[in-house]
Design an enzyme around this catalytic site. Structure first.
Site, PDB file in Angstrom:
ATOM      1  N   HIS A  63       9.239   7.189  -3.368  1.00  0.00           N
ATOM      2  CA  HIS A  63       8.999   7.436  -1.941  1.00  0.00           C
ATOM      3  C   HIS A  63       9.859   6.521  -1.071  1.00  0.00           C
ATOM      4  O   HIS A  63      10.020   5.342  -1.368  1.00  0.00           O
ATOM      5  CB  HIS A  63       7.531   7.124  -1.635  1.00  0.00           C
ATOM      6  CG  HIS A  63       6.714   8.334  -1.355  1.00  0.00           C
ATOM      7  ND1 HIS A  63       5.702   8.748  -2.181  1.00  0.00           N
ATOM      8  CD2 HIS A  63       6.744   9.235  -0.338  1.00  0.00           C
ATOM      9  CE1 HIS A  63       5.142   9.853  -1.685  1.00  0.00           C
ATOM     10  NE2 HIS A  63       5.764  10.175  -0.586  1.00  0.00           N
ATOM     11  N   GLY A 106       6.818   7.398  -6.838  1.00  0.00           N
ATOM     12  CA  GLY A 106       6.831   8.844  -6.756  1.00  0.00           C
ATOM     13  C   GLY A 106       7.896   9.483  -7.626  1.00  0.00           C
ATOM     14  O   GLY A 106       7.764  10.642  -8.035  1.00  0.00           O
ATOM     15  N   TYR A 136      -3.891   7.095  -4.078  1.00  0.00           N
ATOM     16  CA  TYR A 136      -3.330   8.146  -4.917  1.00  0.00           C
ATOM     17  C   TYR A 136      -4.227   9.389  -4.900  1.00  0.00           C
ATOM     18  O   TYR A 136      -5.446   9.277  -4.798  1.00  0.00           O
ATOM     19  CB  TYR A 136      -3.148   7.604  -6.337  1.00  0.00           C
ATOM     20  CG  TYR A 136      -2.036   8.328  -7.014  1.00  0.00           C
ATOM     21  CD1 TYR A 136      -0.728   8.144  -6.603  1.00  0.00           C
ATOM     22  CD2 TYR A 136      -2.306   9.250  -8.000  1.00  0.00           C
ATOM     23  CE1 TYR A 136       0.307   8.870  -7.177  1.00  0.00           C
ATOM     24  CE2 TYR A 136      -1.282   9.973  -8.578  1.00  0.00           C
ATOM     25  CZ  TYR A 136       0.014   9.774  -8.159  1.00  0.00           C
ATOM     26  OH  TYR A 136       1.015  10.513  -8.712  1.00  0.00           O
TER      27      TYR A 136
END
Ligand code: NI
Ligand code: NI
Ligand code: NI
Lengths: 257, 257, 257, 257, 257, 257
Positions: A63, A106, A136
């Site tokens: 991410h 990610g 999460y």
């Protein structure tokens, strides 16, 4: 340009090409990746290789932290990374992750969403939501449960420790560990073998794997309780602390609040 | 006679004895096998060994291709192999596959439906629906998901590559890999150990494993979409091509149509 | 006193201290253990180590056989061991089993309910309901399915064979096998690493693992059939024989009745 | 032109206009209907009325029998009527069926897929698969279970008897029975009331009704057994007889074969 | 002889003929009934009428209280009445209950398991487990949820009040309420109409109704909690009191223990 | 004091006593109500009547609009009203709503969560989330699906129209409609009848109704999509407009944004 695409016979190859940002999964990179996937699907590609190139130091940093929202669910269904994970699972042919270098956060989700993973000795994998205090989500947790021995999934996620190539092999994250020099040829041979098989049958079987893998039905009340738990996490001071510490490159101090 | 049956104390042993057809799972062989299983169940056998004999070159070639229908679902609920797989799972005592030699296609399904697998160094396992363009079904896909690491199941099925004994061990297909010379005695000892245990408790636990393993509920709409996908596969030209190529012993040319 | 409790920073350590009864999971021991778990949860412990001490010969002998009921379901929802297993899964921080010595019967359930397991070379694990004729229950069977390769779970439970440390490692029962001399320091380091992570995120993720792991929905009719099967087992003569033989330290003679 | 479309403020009105074929749900009519629905959805219509006009003698005759396949599943997921039923359920605003005249076969499915039904005294509803020997499918059966008292659904489908307006009211098929003269104004007022409400909330609630209504998960093995049952029906001589008798306007003679 | 059987064309008629015991559902009566059902199924009967005769004062008194076990689950899967309820639902043609007179306890379960119910003005229905302290089971509760408005099901079961014909009509227990004089002819006409329809299609649709009606999946842990609740009920003093009071024809005094 | 509590024999009666705020379900009122429910549960009350008194003009106005959050999910699992609805369903004895006057919004949810409803001619029921643009949740939607004919539930919720006593009777919202003068005595008689029944059996059956009523399992991905839809609703301008218009006592102008 964050991604380069090429087609070798019936095999497509998508390469992340943004090393200056460690191939972070920004909106821009994801948009480009998904666009190229559609092109290759339309070209009736029979196998797809997803890679950051042989010898990369970082496969992807995960991410893009700067794009995570504050005080809101950072993993909504429409989040670009969530869309990408679904696109990989829905791609009408097998997707093979070819991995040199470290895979973070990610990006580990992304690699684990691929159908097959081939890595060299430099590859490593870390799951890092607990470094940030990130709540999460359930679809992601399910992905791990389906893919890894349960205790291993828990250790990875509760410690955020990078798993090296040898462990990744013994815990079945990797289908194959091969020398760096052979990574490309081995992976191509695997993809080409798949490309000779009956593509409609392959696609129908992949789709059945996906549907069955997604089957973990929960009663609505259970799910609403989970959403509340997650809500507490993304509203917590710890989530703010986690993001700040990451940006300031210092260890976070979590207080459970 | 395609099958020989013997009973050693509380342990039953069923041996495939049709090497001239590579123990292909024809209707006739399956009928005989299921009949013998019923005899052994009635005799209150406490463990069952299913084998093609120590040192066989081919454990079984799988489905008898000549019996596959054209343009119809080849894996209906009532298909003899489907019936056999259910009979193994419903057998009221543990079933142990003892494997020398190569196992192909539907025979790999059969072996993976057994409770425990013991193999020697000659054993190998291949899943081959994509060689034929066969529309693999959901119950079968579920069987793999329950039994193998997900990425391994996918590699096996998308590549149709035979997995050798060493890989089969590391991927948990085998419970035990033993030298050929010890295969029989090792397997018998295992079966005899089970036969000393409380048989009602064993049967009730096996049944609970089965019920839980079958639990992957899907909404009717999802299932009807899967049936449509499969329908396209068994109506495709590729399925005709796959069967023809197999019979003509040439590589198929699939066009995705 | 059956259990000693200590807290080292954010890490709690619970040690079974009743070696004269081989740490059998009696009502009394379980009550004490659950009480200490509540204390540590209230103290907002961020990781919990459950152990019988480094170098123990027996980690725990499992159920206290003298407390099993006759002719009644011995594994009711309210059974103390069942309560303990749920308490471990609901504990709001990861629970790490640290294991020297042999683990038997219900104690193996307990260890497998922990999130992470670390063992030394002396550890071993046996699942023994079929030695007693005990009608193992569905929630317990599900626990094995989630945690172990299916064929391995079946072999363990159908043979009641103790699995040694090397096998336990290769079958992913253990997260890590370490030398006895390092067992404590290794496990503490692991726990301390977890304790630095965001605790709300850790707890929310653990809860999602639990909910998803518990998802194996069955239709009521199926379950009522399973209950009937189990009913036959605990009403059987074999169950009486199993308990008697165990107490008389002789091998049972089961007749399937 | 089989369908006329108009928009009155935020309310869309689609009228079947093919009385010479009794508004049979042919591929052509369905295609036009779905196209107009998309236009109205794009125009952000807040309620949709589906009608064959006030005073029609036949609302719709249902499936166009000439388009049913022979010896194949006539209710595949991709069948045009199946697509239409899904389009109605996915339409982002409530769909109100306004009914004068008789509704037959698949058209009753269509009406029952609407969110709300308003009828006058001339309306009637028949479910007719057993007149043809048609292997009704699971998604359709689920639709009835969700919408009607179970015994009533069974009577309708096992007898194929047309239900008149009074019965339709007492069995909750109709939300409202109104005089023919008021049918249009009553229905428009209802639609206009809905059109003043918060459209995002309406759409999100409709979608939740749909998801929950579709929730009747079945294990794959169960579904494959149902598919086999249905397969026997569409391969039966009775199905051929049912279609022939219908076309020849004579009563069928079914033999259960 | 507790049951008389006759076949009129394609319609079977089974009549309870044991008024001296108020057609109580004893093991003997149930055995005879199930045997006759098998005969009629083998004769390929296309509709089945189940009745106690026109004008009966009591249709059936329900469970034979003398056969209920003490301190054990009285509603095990293998209980004869449970078997009968399943046989009715699995009967390969529609079963129509034709009812004069009062229906009690388990007999109401039986009637509600029929596909269609026709009654005259004398019919009434009571659900009476709370009169006995009987731990009603989940499959039975599900049967009510599928068949009756939820609040009505609860009122019936929590009050044990007999519901008369008028209420039974308005609450959709009855498909039709007809004068006693017409009960037989009306019901026969209904059955004969069904018997002209395509029997394979009818059977396949009935089976789909059944499978979907049985779909209410619960996680194993939930079910084991329910079993414990029920266990407390059948081990309670109140259950003993309920049975005693019934036999002594006096009102029970329940203490909630 | 917002609530008065009394106990008449084994029957508890809770009366809402805050007419100046139209018995709005404020945090304070809910807290008091839940506290009194716990007292009555502890007193082993065998039936509970929930009322606003005979002849009330407004039973309850529903959610206290001033307490709804802005730009956040207003129906989190921990929302006080959600807690109250669960408390009613978990109450260990039947809860009977006794209703005079109008019931609005969340109060209709509350009444529909009761086991049995008795009303007089003045009662009416409205479901009003679409007046506010409130993103109704899945557990609530499920409650309607279980309790009302599907098309009726949709009409109520999409139109927000108050349903009067006669409609409420014909649509099975009410178990009984009785004259105002008899409302109290009728309801008390009903509660007293229940109070004579076996309380453990009643409680176990109520719990089974609850568990089965909650069974509508959805895959995690489906649920996360629903959450996103709801997220868009509570972040919309229309939600702000709906709340403002309500407070300003003017009709809202929704723009679908
Ligand atoms: Ni115990
Ligand atoms: Ni492994
Ligand atoms: Ni009604």
């Amino acid at each position: 340009m964050y991604v380069s695409s090429e087609q070798a016979g019936d095999v497509g190859i998508l390469t992340l090409t943004h090393p200056e940002k460690r191939n972070a999964l920004s909106r821009a990179l994801i948009a480009e990746l998904m666009e190229q996937m559609e092109v290759l699907a339309a070209a009736r590609c029979r196998a797809l290789i997803l890679t950051a190139g042989v010898g990369a130091r970082v496969w992807s940093a995960g991410h893009d932290i700067n794009e995570l929202p504050h005080g809101e669910d950072p993993l909504l269904y429409s989040d670009p990374l969530e869309q990408l994970l679904r696109a990989v699972r829905h791609f009408p042919a097998p997707v093979i992750a070819m991995v040199s270098g470290s895979v973070w956060g990610g990006a580990t989700d992304l690699v684990l969403s691929c159908d097959i993973i081939v890595g060299d000795d430099s590859c490593s994998f870390a799951l890092t939501p607990v470094n940030l205090g990130l709540p999460y989500n359930t679809a992601g947790t399910l992905n791990f449960i389906r893919r890894l021995p349960l205790n291993v999934a828990k250790e990875m996620i509760f410690t955020a420790r990078p798993i090296d190539a040898a462990e990744a092999e013994s815990w079945h994250i990797l289908n194959h560990r091969v020398p760096t020099a052979e990574l490309q040829s081995f992976t191509l041979a695997l993809a080409n073998r798949i490309a000779t098989k009956a593509p409609l049958a392959v696609a129908a079987i992949k789709e059945q794997f996906r549907m069955l893998g997604d089957s973990a039905p929960l009663q609505p009340g259970i799910f609403e309780r989970i959403q509340e738990l997650r809500h507490k996490v993304y509203k917590s001071r710890d989530y703010v602390e986690g993001i700040s510490a990451f940006k300031e490159k210092r260890p976070p101090r979590f207080r459970g609040e």
